[in-house]
Design an enzyme around this catalytic site. Structure first.
Site, PDB file in Angstrom:
ATOM      1  N   CYS A 103      13.367  10.687   7.558  1.00 13.52           N
ATOM      2  CA  CYS A 103      13.373  10.156   8.925  1.00 13.52           C
ATOM      3  C   CYS A 103      14.730  10.306   9.599  1.00 13.52           C
ATOM      4  O   CYS A 103      14.808  10.461  10.806  1.00 13.52           O
ATOM      5  CB  CYS A 103      12.938   8.701   8.893  1.00 13.52           C
ATOM      6  SG  CYS A 103      13.780   7.771   7.616  1.00 13.52           S
ATOM      7  N   GLU A 139      10.146  14.870  16.711  1.00 11.68           N
ATOM      8  CA  GLU A 139      10.409  14.863  15.265  1.00 11.68           C
ATOM      9  C   GLU A 139       9.477  15.864  14.575  1.00 11.68           C
ATOM     10  O   GLU A 139       8.257  15.785  14.710  1.00 11.68           O
ATOM     11  CB  GLU A 139      10.166  13.467  14.699  1.00 11.68           C
ATOM     12  CG  GLU A 139      10.485  13.388  13.218  1.00 11.68           C
ATOM     13  CD  GLU A 139      10.295  11.991  12.645  1.00 11.68           C
ATOM     14  OE1 GLU A 139       9.209  11.416  12.817  1.00 11.68           O
ATOM     15  OE2 GLU A 139      11.244  11.496  12.009  1.00 11.68           O
ATOM     16  N   GLU A 157      10.472   0.831  10.123  1.00 10.21           N
ATOM     17  CA  GLU A 157      11.455   1.908   9.955  1.00 10.21           C
ATOM     18  C   GLU A 157      10.719   3.186  10.302  1.00 10.21           C
ATOM     19  O   GLU A 157       9.844   3.619   9.559  1.00 10.21           O
ATOM     20  CB  GLU A 157      11.981   1.877   8.516  1.00 10.21           C
ATOM     21  CG  GLU A 157      13.360   2.464   8.392  1.00 10.21           C
ATOM     22  CD  GLU A 157      13.286   3.915   7.984  1.00 10.21           C
ATOM     23  OE1 GLU A 157      13.284   4.770   8.899  1.00 10.21           O
ATOM     24  OE2 GLU A 157      13.213   4.174   6.785  1.00 10.21           O
ATOM     25  N   LYS A 205       0.847  -1.198   0.000  1.00  8.03           N
ATOM     26  CA  LYS A 205       0.000   0.000   0.000  1.00  8.03           C
ATOM     27  C   LYS A 205       0.879   1.243   0.000  1.00  8.03           C
ATOM     28  O   LYS A 205       1.567   1.530   0.981  1.00  8.03           O
ATOM     29  CB  LYS A 205      -0.885   0.041   1.246  1.00  8.03           C
ATOM     30  CG  LYS A 205      -1.911   1.159   1.159  1.00  8.03           C
ATOM     31  CD  LYS A 205      -2.554   1.492   2.496  1.00  8.03           C
ATOM     32  CE  LYS A 205      -1.820   2.561   3.233  1.00  8.03           C
ATOM     33  NZ  LYS A 205      -1.789   3.877   2.563  1.00  8.03           N
ATOM     34  N   THR A 243       6.248   6.692  14.257  1.00  5.05           N
ATOM     35  CA  THR A 243       6.390   5.761  15.377  1.00  5.05           C
ATOM     36  C   THR A 243       5.010   5.380  15.923  1.00  5.05           C
ATOM     37  O   THR A 243       4.780   4.224  16.275  1.00  5.05           O
ATOM     38  CB  THR A 243       7.279   6.395  16.471  1.00  5.05           C
ATOM     39  OG1 THR A 243       8.558   6.633  15.883  1.00  5.05           O
ATOM     40  CG2 THR A 243       7.466   5.477  17.666  1.00  5.05           C
ATOM     41  N   ALA A 244       4.076   6.337  15.927  1.00  4.52           N
ATOM     42  CA  ALA A 244       2.731   6.043  16.444  1.00  4.52           C
ATOM     43  C   ALA A 244       2.059   4.949  15.615  1.00  4.52           C
ATOM     44  O   ALA A 244       1.518   3.982  16.166  1.00  4.52           O
ATOM     45  CB  ALA A 244       1.882   7.310  16.433  1.00  4.52           C
ATOM     46  N   THR A 245       2.112   5.068  14.294  1.00  3.73           N
ATOM     47  CA  THR A 245       1.477   4.049  13.447  1.00  3.73           C
ATOM     48  C   THR A 245       2.258   2.730  13.528  1.00  3.73           C
ATOM     49  O   THR A 245       1.665   1.654  13.529  1.00  3.73           O
ATOM     50  CB  THR A 245       1.362   4.544  11.991  1.00  3.73           C
ATOM     51  OG1 THR A 245       0.627   5.774  11.992  1.00  3.73           O
ATOM     52  CG2 THR A 245       0.627   3.562  11.109  1.00  3.73           C
ATOM     53  N   GLY A 246       3.583   2.815  13.633  1.00  7.74           N
ATOM     54  CA  GLY A 246       4.412   1.607  13.764  1.00  7.74           C
ATOM     55  C   GLY A 246       4.030   0.806  14.999  1.00  7.74           C
ATOM     56  O   GLY A 246       3.884  -0.423  14.956  1.00  7.74           O
TER      57      GLY A 246
HETATM   58  P1  NAP Z   1       1.877   7.441   8.982  1.00  7.05           P
HETATM   59  O1  NAP Z   1       0.500   7.434   9.508  1.00  7.05           O
HETATM   60  O2  NAP Z   1       2.862   6.645   9.735  1.00  7.05           O
HETATM   61  O3  NAP Z   1       1.807   6.934   7.452  1.00  7.05           O
HETATM   62  C1  NAP Z   1       2.679   6.021   6.886  1.00  7.05           C
HETATM   63  C2  NAP Z   1       1.905   4.931   6.170  1.00  7.05           C
HETATM   64  O4  NAP Z   1       1.113   4.217   7.113  1.00  7.05           O
HETATM   65  C3  NAP Z   1       0.938   5.466   5.123  1.00  7.05           C
HETATM   66  O5  NAP Z   1       0.894   4.576   4.030  1.00  7.05           O
HETATM   67  C4  NAP Z   1      -0.371   5.445   5.887  1.00  7.05           C
HETATM   68  O6  NAP Z   1      -1.489   5.393   5.039  1.00  7.05           O
HETATM   69  C5  NAP Z   1      -0.232   4.178   6.679  1.00  7.05           C
HETATM   70  N1  NAP Z   1      -1.128   4.085   7.830  1.00  7.05           N
HETATM   71  C6  NAP Z   1      -1.704   5.077   8.541  1.00  7.05           C
HETATM   72  N2  NAP Z   1      -2.472   4.581   9.519  1.00  7.05           N
HETATM   73  C7  NAP Z   1      -2.402   3.237   9.447  1.00  7.05           C
HETATM   74  C8  NAP Z   1      -2.978   2.168  10.181  1.00  7.05           C
HETATM   75  N3  NAP Z   1      -3.816   2.372  11.202  1.00  7.05           N
HETATM   76  N4  NAP Z   1      -2.682   0.900   9.822  1.00  7.05           N
HETATM   77  C9  NAP Z   1      -1.847   0.658   8.804  1.00  7.05           C
HETATM   78  N5  NAP Z   1      -1.292   1.631   8.054  1.00  7.05           N
HETATM   79  C10 NAP Z   1      -1.544   2.912   8.372  1.00  7.05           C
HETATM   80  O7  NAP Z   1       2.460   8.896   8.837  1.00  7.05           O
HETATM   81  P2  NAP Z   1       1.670  10.261   8.515  1.00  7.05           P
HETATM   82  O8  NAP Z   1       0.470  10.343   9.379  1.00  7.05           O
HETATM   83  O9  NAP Z   1       1.486  10.351   7.059  1.00  7.05           O
HETATM   84  O10 NAP Z   1       2.747  11.353   8.972  1.00  7.05           O
HETATM   85  C11 NAP Z   1       2.800  11.740  10.325  1.00  7.05           C
HETATM   86  C12 NAP Z   1       4.230  11.872  10.802  1.00  7.05           C
HETATM   87  O11 NAP Z   1       4.910  10.628  10.676  1.00  7.05           O
HETATM   88  C13 NAP Z   1       5.105  12.821   9.999  1.00  7.05           C
HETATM   89  O12 NAP Z   1       4.915  14.139  10.358  1.00  7.05           O
HETATM   90  C14 NAP Z   1       6.471  12.317  10.349  1.00  7.05           C
HETATM   91  O13 NAP Z   1       6.880  12.823  11.582  1.00  7.05           O
HETATM   92  C15 NAP Z   1       6.290  10.817  10.458  1.00  7.05           C
HETATM   93  N6  NAP Z   1       6.695  10.113   9.209  1.00  7.05           N
HETATM   94  C16 NAP Z   1       7.859   9.412   9.231  1.00  7.05           C
HETATM   95  C17 NAP Z   1       8.274   8.777   8.087  1.00  7.05           C
HETATM   96  C18 NAP Z   1       9.560   8.007   8.035  1.00  7.05           C
HETATM   97  O14 NAP Z   1      10.130   7.850   6.982  1.00  7.05           O
HETATM   98  N7  NAP Z   1      10.019   7.471   9.151  1.00  7.05           N
HETATM   99  C19 NAP Z   1       7.536   8.850   6.921  1.00  7.05           C
HETATM  100  C20 NAP Z   1       6.324   9.552   6.929  1.00  7.05           C
HETATM  101  C21 NAP Z   1       5.926  10.171   8.089  1.00  7.05           C
HETATM  102  P3  NAP Z   1      -2.182   6.741   4.479  1.00  7.05           P
HETATM  103  O15 NAP Z   1      -1.133   7.775   4.297  1.00  7.05           O
HETATM  104  O16 NAP Z   1      -2.756   6.293   3.221  1.00  7.05           O
HETATM  105  O17 NAP Z   1      -3.180   7.101   5.514  1.00  7.05           O
END
Ligand code: NAP
Ligand code: MG
Length: 522
Positions: A324, A421, A290, A214, A269-272
């Site tokens: 990141c 972050e 990651e 995805k 990290t929250a979603t991880g």
């Molecule tokens: P995110 O929620 O972690 O999104 C990353 C991926 O996870 C996207 O494909 C997202 O889908 C998916 N996702 C979201 N909720 C999920 C769930 N409950 N179950 C499974 N997959 C899920 O990140 P974000 O909300 O876009 O960004 C928020 C913050 O995360 C940023 O400001 C940044 O600090 C951090 N971030 C870190 C990295 C990194 O490389 N470590 C990359 C991006 C963001 P959708 O986008 O389609 O909802």
């Protein structure tokens, strides 16, 4: 505090996502797009399942936005749970029938072909990344170059997945072998859409797994385009399935699916954390993560100042700071603090920012309005915390999600802009006196993704790098990736390694075989 806010942000995204989703009776499965760099190409809009582009079962679509103009690029099909089921079935069939049991030479051959095709279409792919993500063409070209090299490197690994013979005396013959895991779910973010696609797909395919991936809803275009190259390379149907959709729906289904045996995730990290829980509560699928970072970039008195300032710039402003491993906490030794801060400010103010397709632009747009809001909120927090704003701190006065390179000095080490972050072009600069102090400050974080060390003293460089708790240490360079060098996090920055030989471990499991030998005397 931050975790709470992140959760709120996640909730908001899902609400926005669901609002953006709409029903169409039909949209074309391919749309001609004129890129601002003069290239016209055919953009697939369907899900890529079982080797074909198809509409989603429910015919829902969602809009894809250009962050540089804030305008809609097009609509693409949105996957839902029922599409995940079909994709998993296709991936399971491909795993069982051909891919996992094939001679690895075949997997290597088609992956080599894929790398060649990525190189052939590199201008288109770089253009798609800049259009969809907002990153400068300069950054996008860096990504595509690394993507081709990494897929080629994985092709080379395909026939080098070895087991061992284990000696236990002459009563038995023992060996271990590395076997693929099965159908792998992969969830990637929006900051490096194509690069993260390659870091996930490459090692999974090289070791005989099949995938259901995805892309992030904000940046789904390159993963769909490159699916055409997957077809052309001769990768069998069902080995790669791409299902754009929302994290709360499709991502959730991947993380909880019983037939998905492994999930690889890059993002917050929250979603991880949430994905790890979902994996544990479903089928205990293997998890690699990651995640985020707040990486220190340390400058000693004996550093080459000119080269170091370049690394500080690349460290935080590369990819518009949406990276990141960004070197977002700069620590400068007191003997060169004033000189470094002045040179760094000047260099950051001379960076060209704006239209990603314009010649010489280093920093393009942030990827979404949500990121802009988050970054500017942190600028306000920094000011309220009493830090001194040295540069930037504001949006460009034009359409598009552009934010000036931002530097804060005189920061308190326990302030939020030092601890949390930000994921944008915002950096803090602090002063230190001794090596021990620098190490202590650098390690004072729950993250541990990367670190930078700038010194001309080899002893100091190696000593400090040994004492830093991070998965990657760059010495006299920063954000300097190579397909053979492993990347990944200590602490809350993640689990597992990407790139290099270590990435293969994420996608294989070890079987030990012990055979009793019936010794015959005649
Ligand atoms: P995110 O929620 O972690 O999104 C990353 C991926 O996870 C996207 O494909 C997202 O889908 C998916 N996702 C979201 N909720 C999920 C769930 N409950 N179950 C499974 N997959 C899920 O990140 P974000 O909300 O876009 O960004 C928020 C913050 O995360 C940023 O400001 C940044 O600090 C951090 N971030 C870190 C990295 C990194 O490389 N470590 C990359 C991006 C963001 P959708 O986008 O389609 O909802
Ligand atoms: Mg977009």
């Amino acid at each position: 505090m931050f975790r709470l806010q992140t959760t709120t942000a996640l909730r908001n995204i899902s609400v926005l996502s669901l609002k953006a989703s709409r029903n169409y009776s039909t949209i074309p499965l391919s749309v001609k797009i004129d890129l601002p760099n003069g290239i016209t190409y055919d953009q697939p809009t369907g899900l890529f399942i079982d080797g074909k582009f198809v509409p989603s079962r429910q015919h829902k679509t969602f809009e894809v936005i250009n962050p540089s103009t804030e305008e809609e690029i097009l609509h693409i099909y949105e996957a839902r749970e029922d599409d995940v089921e079909i994709a998993v079935e296709a991936a399971q069939k491909a795993f069982d029938s051909t891919w996992s049991t094939a001679d690895p030479e075949f997997r290597g051959r088609v992956l080599y072909k894929l790398a060649d095709l990525i190189e052939r279409d590199s201008e288109i792919l770089a253009g798609i990344e800049s259009l969809d993500n907002g990153k400068s063409l300069f950054c996008a070209k860096y990504d595509v170059n690394l993507v081709a090299k990494y897929i080629r490197s994985c092709a080379g690994w395909a026939d080098k997945v070895y087991g061992r013979i284990i000696e236990t005396g002459d009563s038995h013959f023992n060996y271990s072998k590395r076997e693929p895991i099965g159908v792998c779910g992969q969830i990637i973010p929006w900051n490096f859409p194509l690069l993260m696609w390659s870091w996930k797909i490459g090692p999974a395919l090289a070791t005989g797994n099949t995938v259901v991936l995805k892309p992030a809803e904000a940046t789904p275009l390159s993963a769909l385009y490159v699916s055409k190259l997957v077809q052309e390379a001769g990768i069998p149907a069902g080995v790669v399935n791409i299902i754009p959709g929302f994290g709360k729906i499709v991502g959730e289904r991947i993380a909880t699916h019983q037939k998905i045996k492994k999930v690889a995730f890059t993002g917050s990290t929250a979603t991880g954390r949430h994905i790890m829980k979902a994996a544990a509560e479903s089928n205990l699928k293997k998890v690699t993560l990651e995640l985020g970072g707040k990486s220190p970039n340390i400058v000693f008195n004996d550093a080459d100042i000119k080269q170091t300032v370049q690394s500080l710039i690349t460290g935080i402003f590369f990819n518009s700071g949406e990276i990141c491993c960004a070197g977002s906490r700069i620590y400068v030794q007191d003997g060169v603090y004033d000189e470094v801060l002045k040179a760094f400010k000047e260099a950051s103010e001379s960076l060209k920012i704006g239209n990603p397709f314009e010649e010489g632009v280093f920093q393009g747009a942030q990827t979404s309005q949500m990121q802009v809001d988050k970054i500017l909120q942190y600028v306000d927090i920094g000011k309220a915390e009493g830090a001194t704003l040295i540069a930037g701190g504001e949006r460009l006065n034009q359409k598009g999600y552009f934010i000036r390179p931002t530097i804060f000095a005189d920061v308190k080490e326990d302030s939020r802009i030092v601890k949390e972050e930000i994921f944008g072009p915002v950096v803090t600069v602090s002063k230190f006196s001794t090596v021990d102090e620098a190490v202590k400050l650098a390690n004072d974080s729950s993250y541990g993704l990367a670190a930078g060390i700038h010194t001309q003293d080899l002893n100091k460089a190696v000593d400090v790098s040994n004492r830093i708790k991070a998965g990657t240490v760059w010495i006299n360079t920063y954000n300097d990736f190579h397909q053979q060098v492993p990347f990944g996090g200590y602490g809350e920055s993640g689990i597992g390694r990407e790139m290099g030989a270590d990435a293969l471990d994420n996608y294989t499991q070890v079987k030990g075989v012990r055979i009793a030998i019936n010794k015959k005397t005649v």
